[in-house]
Structure formats: structure tokens, C-alpha cells
Design an enzyme around this catalytic site. Structure first.
Site, PDB file in Angstrom:
ATOM      1  N   ASN A   9       0.866  -1.174   0.000  1.00 23.68           N
ATOM      2  CA  ASN A   9       0.000   0.000   0.000  1.00 23.68           C
ATOM      3  C   ASN A   9       0.909   1.232   0.000  1.00 23.68           C
ATOM      4  O   ASN A   9       1.498   1.570   1.026  1.00 23.68           O
ATOM      5  CB  ASN A   9      -0.881  -0.041   1.262  1.00 23.68           C
ATOM      6  CG  ASN A   9      -1.724   1.215   1.417  1.00 23.68           C
ATOM      7  OD1 ASN A   9      -1.806   2.040   0.517  1.00 23.68           O
ATOM      8  ND2 ASN A   9      -2.340   1.358   2.577  1.00 23.68           N
ATOM      9  N   LYS A  11       0.161   4.249  -0.249  1.00 27.04           N
ATOM     10  CA  LYS A  11      -0.490   5.408   0.394  1.00 27.04           C
ATOM     11  C   LYS A  11      -0.259   6.671  -0.451  1.00 27.04           C
ATOM     12  O   LYS A  11      -0.178   6.582  -1.662  1.00 27.04           O
ATOM     13  CB  LYS A  11       0.012   5.584   1.832  1.00 27.04           C
ATOM     14  CG  LYS A  11      -0.089   4.302   2.641  1.00 27.04           C
ATOM     15  CD  LYS A  11       0.042   4.543   4.106  1.00 27.04           C
ATOM     16  CE  LYS A  11       0.092   3.216   4.839  1.00 27.04           C
ATOM     17  NZ  LYS A  11      -0.012   3.341   6.267  1.00 27.04           N
ATOM     18  N   HIS A  95      -9.575   0.707   4.985  1.00 31.63           N
ATOM     19  CA  HIS A  95      -8.282   0.922   5.642  1.00 31.63           C
ATOM     20  C   HIS A  95      -8.485   1.844   6.854  1.00 31.63           C
ATOM     21  O   HIS A  95      -9.303   2.763   6.805  1.00 31.63           O
ATOM     22  CB  HIS A  95      -7.284   1.542   4.656  1.00 31.63           C
ATOM     23  CG  HIS A  95      -5.886   1.548   5.197  1.00 31.63           C
ATOM     24  ND1 HIS A  95      -5.440   2.524   6.060  1.00 31.63           N
ATOM     25  CD2 HIS A  95      -4.863   0.681   5.034  1.00 31.63           C
ATOM     26  CE1 HIS A  95      -4.182   2.249   6.394  1.00 31.63           C
ATOM     27  NE2 HIS A  95      -3.814   1.142   5.788  1.00 31.63           N
ATOM     28  N   GLU A  97      -6.864   4.247   7.966  1.00 31.39           N
ATOM     29  CA  GLU A  97      -6.693   5.697   7.704  1.00 31.39           C
ATOM     30  C   GLU A  97      -7.955   6.273   7.069  1.00 31.39           C
ATOM     31  O   GLU A  97      -8.316   7.416   7.314  1.00 31.39           O
ATOM     32  CB  GLU A  97      -5.447   5.922   6.829  1.00 31.39           C
ATOM     33  CG  GLU A  97      -4.176   5.760   7.659  1.00 31.39           C
ATOM     34  CD  GLU A  97      -2.973   5.244   6.906  1.00 31.39           C
ATOM     35  OE1 GLU A  97      -2.942   5.298   5.661  1.00 31.39           O
ATOM     36  OE2 GLU A  97      -2.033   4.759   7.582  1.00 31.39           O
ATOM     37  N   GLU A 167      -5.498  -5.486  10.436  1.00 28.76           N
ATOM     38  CA  GLU A 167      -4.483  -4.456  10.653  1.00 28.76           C
ATOM     39  C   GLU A 167      -4.785  -3.733  11.968  1.00 28.76           C
ATOM     40  O   GLU A 167      -5.592  -2.791  11.988  1.00 28.76           O
ATOM     41  CB  GLU A 167      -4.511  -3.438   9.516  1.00 28.76           C
ATOM     42  CG  GLU A 167      -4.213  -4.011   8.155  1.00 28.76           C
ATOM     43  CD  GLU A 167      -3.617  -2.956   7.246  1.00 28.76           C
ATOM     44  OE1 GLU A 167      -2.496  -3.177   6.783  1.00 28.76           O
ATOM     45  OE2 GLU A 167      -4.256  -1.909   7.023  1.00 28.76           O
ATOM     46  N   GLY A 173       2.151   1.900  10.879  1.00 30.19           N
ATOM     47  CA  GLY A 173       3.061   3.037  10.761  1.00 30.19           C
ATOM     48  C   GLY A 173       3.719   3.436  12.071  1.00 30.19           C
ATOM     49  O   GLY A 173       4.326   4.493  12.196  1.00 30.19           O
ATOM     50  N   SER A 213       3.246  -2.541  10.383  1.00 29.14           N
ATOM     51  CA  SER A 213       4.704  -2.526  10.561  1.00 29.14           C
ATOM     52  C   SER A 213       5.373  -3.855  10.198  1.00 29.14           C
ATOM     53  O   SER A 213       6.293  -4.310  10.883  1.00 29.14           O
ATOM     54  CB  SER A 213       5.069  -2.100  11.989  1.00 29.14           C
ATOM     55  OG  SER A 213       4.599  -0.787  12.243  1.00 29.14           O
TER      56      SER A 213
HETATM   57  C1  PEP Z   1      -0.865  -0.128   6.084  1.00 30.09           C
HETATM   58  O1  PEP Z   1      -1.032   1.056   5.980  1.00 30.09           O
HETATM   59  O2  PEP Z   1      -1.687  -0.895   5.564  1.00 30.09           O
HETATM   60  C2  PEP Z   1       0.277  -0.593   6.861  1.00 30.09           C
HETATM   61  C3  PEP Z   1       0.263  -1.816   7.293  1.00 30.09           C
HETATM   62  O3  PEP Z   1       1.295   0.295   7.074  1.00 30.09           O
HETATM   63  P1  PEP Z   1       2.715  -0.009   7.796  1.00 30.09           P
HETATM   64  O4  PEP Z   1       3.265  -1.255   7.199  1.00 30.09           O
HETATM   65  O5  PEP Z   1       3.563   1.196   7.506  1.00 30.09           O
HETATM   66  O6  PEP Z   1       2.416  -0.176   9.249  1.00 30.09           O
END
Ligand code: PEP
Length: 251
Positions: A9, A11, A95, A97, A167, A173, A213
Site C-alpha cells: 500500500n 499510500k 483501511h 486511515e 491491521e 506506521g 509494521s
Molecule cells: C498499512 O497502511 O496498511 C500498513 C500496514 O502500514 P505499515 O506497514 O507502515 O504499518
């Protein structure tokens, strides 16, 4: 046997020339017989170009969002048909976000999932609890609620097109990863829930990704858990080298 998925992703990162550099790096380093299904989700502005660059390689294209209407006066929005027309097969929906920054509710996510599947797109349907919810012991309730609401009125046939991504919001993040055991516990719970909502076979077949992460140094441990069928990767997918290392860890 569920084939693992490694999805990146991007972003709101990578302008057009940066997108070309990143996808070229991924293409060049992709192992010959890559065992995982690899998906890249660039920003809308790079979808068409990235699509033209992955035609010859086993990399699939996804978008990061879409709207639930077909077309019309929805300034700034993108439809499922538009995504299909530039080569998208997948779309990330729900997601955290989108939920937390842009106020997307379970009802909106459900409408988007319905719209995606009826237009032949495969949703990567994201769910996850916040730190506060976990600290209050609410993670299972939150996940159950997000899954049942997000999948409301989705038929068994349409469900087969969906990939689920767990997630935990506190791990996105932040550099904090759920331990393999914590992630496995939720993945197993999701699979059992799918068995109740659909069928045992569909529960066994659905792919449930972990996101939060994921990095080259923790991917193998997470991906070796029995109910973790891949990763949705944010930060570590922005460099070809680290994304490729995660793809290799899935092999
Ligand atoms: C994501 O935004 O789906 C995500 C898992 O980000 P990160 O790997 O940076 O935590």
C-alpha cells in the site's frame, strides 16, 4: 492450500517518476518463480503507468480506495469502473486511515465492498482495533462487528472474491508489530467467524493478511503462522529492496 499474498500500500507517496522507479526496482528484483501473489497499490495518479509496466510480470494492480456510486456529481471521487479501466484487479477498502482520518463508517465500507464485487474488483477488506479497544479487552468484539457489518448482504459467491486484512490500528506506521501469537489469535478468530457467516470451506479458502509494521526482519515469523496468509505492507513497500525481501519471506 492458500497462496500467500504480499500487497504493498503505497499510500499518498510516489509521484509519477518515483512510481516508475519503484515498480522498475520491484520488477527487476522479482524472483523468477515467485511463489506469493504480489499486489501493488500505487496512488490513483500512477495506476495506469504502473499497469503498463507490469504487463509482463506476475504483479497485480490494486487501488487504495474508491467510491460506492457508479458515476455522477461526486467531485474528487473515483469509481470501480474507472479503476477497472486502468487495469486494477484489487481495491483496498476500509483501511484504518480511511476510517479514522476520513470518517468512513462500517456502512460506507459495506457499500464500497458491494460496489467493488459487483464491478468485478476484488476488495482487500481491512479491519482492526485501536490501542484503546485492545487495552479494554474489546478487540474480538470490534473485529466481529467490523466483519459482520462490512460483509452485510454479501452473497457467498461475492464473498469468494474478498481478501481480508487484519491491521491493528496501533501497529500501523508505528513500528509496533503485533506478535506472531497475537496476530494468529485474531486471524483464527476471523476464520472461525467466516465459517459461521458463510461455510467451513469458505473459511478455509479465504486469505487473511496481516498488516501493521511488517518489515523484512519480522515478516517470516508472522507469515509462518497457520492462519496468516500474507501481508499488507505500508512503509516497507516504498523501497523495492525491502518489499522484495518480504516477498521472499513469503516463499
Ligand atoms: C498499512 O497502511 O496498511 C500498513 C500496514 O502500514 P505499515 O506497514 O507502515 O504499518
Amino acid at each position: 492450500m492458500r497462496r500467500k499474498i504480499i500487497a504493498g500500500n503505497w499510500k499518498m507517496n510516489k509521484n509519477l517518476s518515483e512510481s516508475i522507479n519503484l515498480i522498475s526496482g520491484i520488477k527487476n528484483g522479482l524472483p523468477q518463480n515467485v511463489s506469493a501473489e504480489v499486489i501493488v497499490c500505487p496512488p490513483f495518479t500512477s495506476l495506469e503507468t504502473v499497469h503498463s509496466l507490469i504487463e509482463e510480470v506476475p504483479v497485480h494492480l490494486g487501488a487504495q480506495n474508491m467510491y460506492f456510486e457508479n458515476s455522477g456529481a461526486f467531485t474528487g471521487e473515483i469509481s470501480a469502473d474507472m479503476l477497472k479501466s486502468v487495469g486494477c484487479e484489487f481495491v483496498i477498502l476500509g483501511h484504518s486511515e480511511r476510517r479514522h482520518i476520513f470518517g468512513e463508517t462500517d456502512e460506507i465500507v459495506n457499500k464500497k465492498i458491494k460496489q467493488a464485487v459487483s464491478n468485478g474488483l476484488k476488495p482487500i477488506f481491512c479491519v482492526g482495533e485501536t490501542l484503546e479497544e485492545r487495552e479494554n479487552g474489546k478487540e474480538f468484539d470490534v473485529i466481529e462487528n467490523q466483519i459482520t457489518s462490512g460483509l452485510a448482504e454479501i452473497s457467498g459467491d461475492d464473498f469468494n472474491k474478498i481478501v481480508i486484512a487484519y491491521e491493528p490500528v496501533w501497529a500501523i506506521g508505528t513500528g509496533k508489530t503485533a506478535s506472531p501469537g497475537q496476530a494468529q489469535e485474531i486471524h483464527k478468530f476471523i476464520r472461525e467467524l467466516i465459517s459461521k457467516l458463510y461455510s467451513q470451506i469458505q473459511a478455509e479458502n479465504v486469505r487473511i493478511l496481516y498488516g501493521g509494521s511488517v518489515k523484512p526482519n519480522n515478516a517470516a515469523d508472522l507469515l509462518s503462522q497457520p492462519d496468516i496468509d500474507g501481508a499488507l505492507v505500508g512503509g516497507a513497500c516504498l523501497q523495492a529492496e525491502s518489499f522484495l525481501q518480504i516477498i521472499e519471506a513469503a516463499g
